[in-house]
Design a protein around this motif. Sequence first.
Motif, short mmCIF file in Angstrom:
data_model
loop_
_atom_site.label_atom_id
_atom_site.label_comp_id
_atom_site.label_asym_id
_atom_site.label_seq_id
_atom_site.Cartn_x
_atom_site.Cartn_y
_atom_site.Cartn_z
N ALA A 25 0.82 -1.22 0.00
CA ALA A 25 0.00 0.00 0.00
C ALA A 25 0.85 1.27 0.00
N GLY A 26 2.18 1.10 -0.03
CA GLY A 26 3.03 2.27 -0.16
C GLY A 26 3.70 2.75 1.11
N TYR A 27 3.60 1.96 2.16
CA TYR A 27 4.23 2.36 3.42
C TYR A 27 5.68 1.88 3.47
N LEU A 28 6.54 2.71 4.01
CA LEU A 28 7.95 2.37 4.20
C LEU A 28 8.13 1.72 5.57
N GLU A 29 8.74 0.54 5.57
CA GLU A 29 8.90 -0.16 6.84
C GLU A 29 10.03 0.45 7.68
N ILE A 30 9.72 0.62 8.95
CA ILE A 30 10.67 1.19 9.91
C ILE A 30 10.81 0.21 11.07
N GLN A 31 12.04 -0.02 11.50
CA GLN A 31 12.22 -0.81 12.71
C GLN A 31 12.86 0.09 13.76
N PRO A 32 12.04 0.66 14.62
CA PRO A 32 12.55 1.66 15.56
C PRO A 32 13.01 1.02 16.87
N PRO A 33 13.70 1.79 17.71
CA PRO A 33 14.00 1.33 19.06
C PRO A 33 12.69 1.12 19.82
N VAL A 34 12.70 0.20 20.77
CA VAL A 34 11.50 -0.01 21.58
C VAL A 34 11.64 0.66 22.95
N ILE A 35 12.74 1.36 23.14
CA ILE A 35 12.92 2.16 24.35
C ILE A 35 13.06 3.61 23.91
N ILE A 36 12.34 4.49 24.59
CA ILE A 36 12.35 5.90 24.20
C ILE A 36 12.76 6.78 25.37
N ASN A 37 13.26 7.98 25.07
CA ASN A 37 13.56 8.94 26.14
C ASN A 37 12.33 9.82 26.39
N SER A 38 12.43 10.66 27.42
CA SER A 38 11.23 11.41 27.80
C SER A 38 10.89 12.49 26.76
N ASP A 39 11.88 13.01 26.06
CA ASP A 39 11.56 13.98 25.00
C ASP A 39 10.60 13.37 23.98
N SER A 40 10.85 12.12 23.64
CA SER A 40 9.97 11.44 22.70
C SER A 40 8.59 11.25 23.30
N GLY A 41 8.56 10.91 24.58
CA GLY A 41 7.28 10.73 25.26
C GLY A 41 6.45 12.01 25.26
N TYR A 42 7.12 13.14 25.46
CA TYR A 42 6.42 14.42 25.42
C TYR A 42 6.00 14.76 23.98
N GLY A 43 6.84 14.39 23.03
CA GLY A 43 6.59 14.72 21.63
C GLY A 43 5.25 14.22 21.14
N THR A 44 4.91 12.98 21.46
CA THR A 44 3.65 12.42 20.96
C THR A 44 2.54 12.48 22.01
N GLY A 45 2.86 12.96 23.23
CA GLY A 45 1.78 13.21 24.19
C GLY A 45 1.55 12.12 25.23
#
Length: 424
Positions: free
Chosen positions: A192-212
């Motif tokens: 369907a046109g999506y690019l596969e991403i394999q991200p880290p499964v641990i995030i820092n708090s900046d990321s947590g704030y970024g998406t809410g």
Amino acid sequence: MLRIADIKKDKKRIIAGLAKKRVENAREVIEDLLMLDEQRRHTQAELDSVLNESKTISKQIGALMKAGDREGAEQAKQQTGALKARSKSLQEQLRNIEEKLIRRLYNIPNAANEKVPEGATPEDNVVVLEHGAVPQLPEGALPHWELIEKYDIIDFELGNKITGAGFPVYKGKGAKLQRALINFFLHEAEKAGYLEIQPPVIINSDSGYGTGQLPDKEGQMYGIVDSDLYLIPTAEVPITNLYRNVIMKDEQLPVMNVGYTPCFRREAGSWGAHVRGLNRLHQFDKVEIVQIRKPEESYQALEEMCVYVEGLLEKLELPFRKVLLCGGDLGFTSAITYDMEVFSAAQNKWLEVSSISNFETYQANRLKLRYKTTEGKTELLHTLNGSALALPRIVAAILENNQSGEGIRVPEVLQPYTGFDAID
RNA sequence: AGAGGGUUGGCGGAGUGGUCGAACGCGGCGGUCUUGAAAACCGUUGUACCGAAAGGUACCGGGGGUUCGAAUCCCUCACCCUCUGCCA
């Protein structure tokens, strides 16, 4: 988070959107915020002028020193003492105000979109589509938690030993079914046109704030001891945060990403007797689609994402319905959300397997995720995401709906991925 | 994990206390020239906040400090590179 500029421009609509979301005293909350912003601007302006004055004197001192006028320079220095004290105190004030302002903004949810129906609880959600016939189960049909024991494909007791409740161990055909679903979902998304991403499964708090997720859902994430890190509750967090602090170029849009990750949720307070088997877990697998769109395209994209997920469910031969969440049931950061629910025949129950949301500029504002318009203006983008799909409940529905005396039939589309056509 | 070296605008790269928001080069944009293009030349070119505007303020990895004045000095954290060690 909401932008002050938008609130000023569109106050009525935003208050209505917050009220729909059951924010108490939405009007007061917003008026307070605007007052605080007014204070901020005053303090800022005053600070700026004091700083300007002291900078001017500093430059004069520089010039005097160069000219060799030490005495004049010393004299000028006397003037700066008071200014310095004044600017220190203004700076302090400003910092306090800004801190207060940002803390409030962080705790105000996104406003609901106009299309979101009024309502307080899931009973007020609106079913907008139903698809597929409810299967007729044979006499003595079993719920999935009994089926998994019968065929020995998922073991909760072993998970208890290793970790605790809500961490199942998948075995044999159970494990293969998981892997097959993940591959199927990723493969479909790629087509369907999506690019596969394999991200880290641990995030820092900046990321947590970024998406809410922070500060709102701090208690729902697993934190890592002695660090500022968390296990992800969904791939939405790391994938959307890839675009934190980015000004996107036209040719990079739209962003369509898909990622498979395990997800970790504490599910504090939502545990109960009705939650059995795979219905609610602390660790589960999910394939998530994320889109980043120009504002004028985002609602079209939301529809397309829904159609895409509906297609997956159809291919898996699962009866489903599409539900438009009411204001009171909407997530903190979402402006509008559709849930996809599959019918789990032996439990005689609709199970949410996907949540597809448009966050409009709410996350983008926190992320500072922007693009340049054709007029050269920098504007916030819209972020969207949806589960495509969450595995455990899909597995539950497949097991329950496809059972017969001989075993469990694997949906045809999955067979190339599983390598077997039945669990028996 | 230890030792050393780094982090400057879209990129490269100067700048070690005083008109530095930052030289210079590249790239981008606008123009001159050209039938068109290239080259050359001229101009322009970061983000945010306040302000109707003029203009002001902040930002040289993050935070703090010294100073009348910090990209430049000090402290601290993060990240990157090199060498040594360890490891899937």
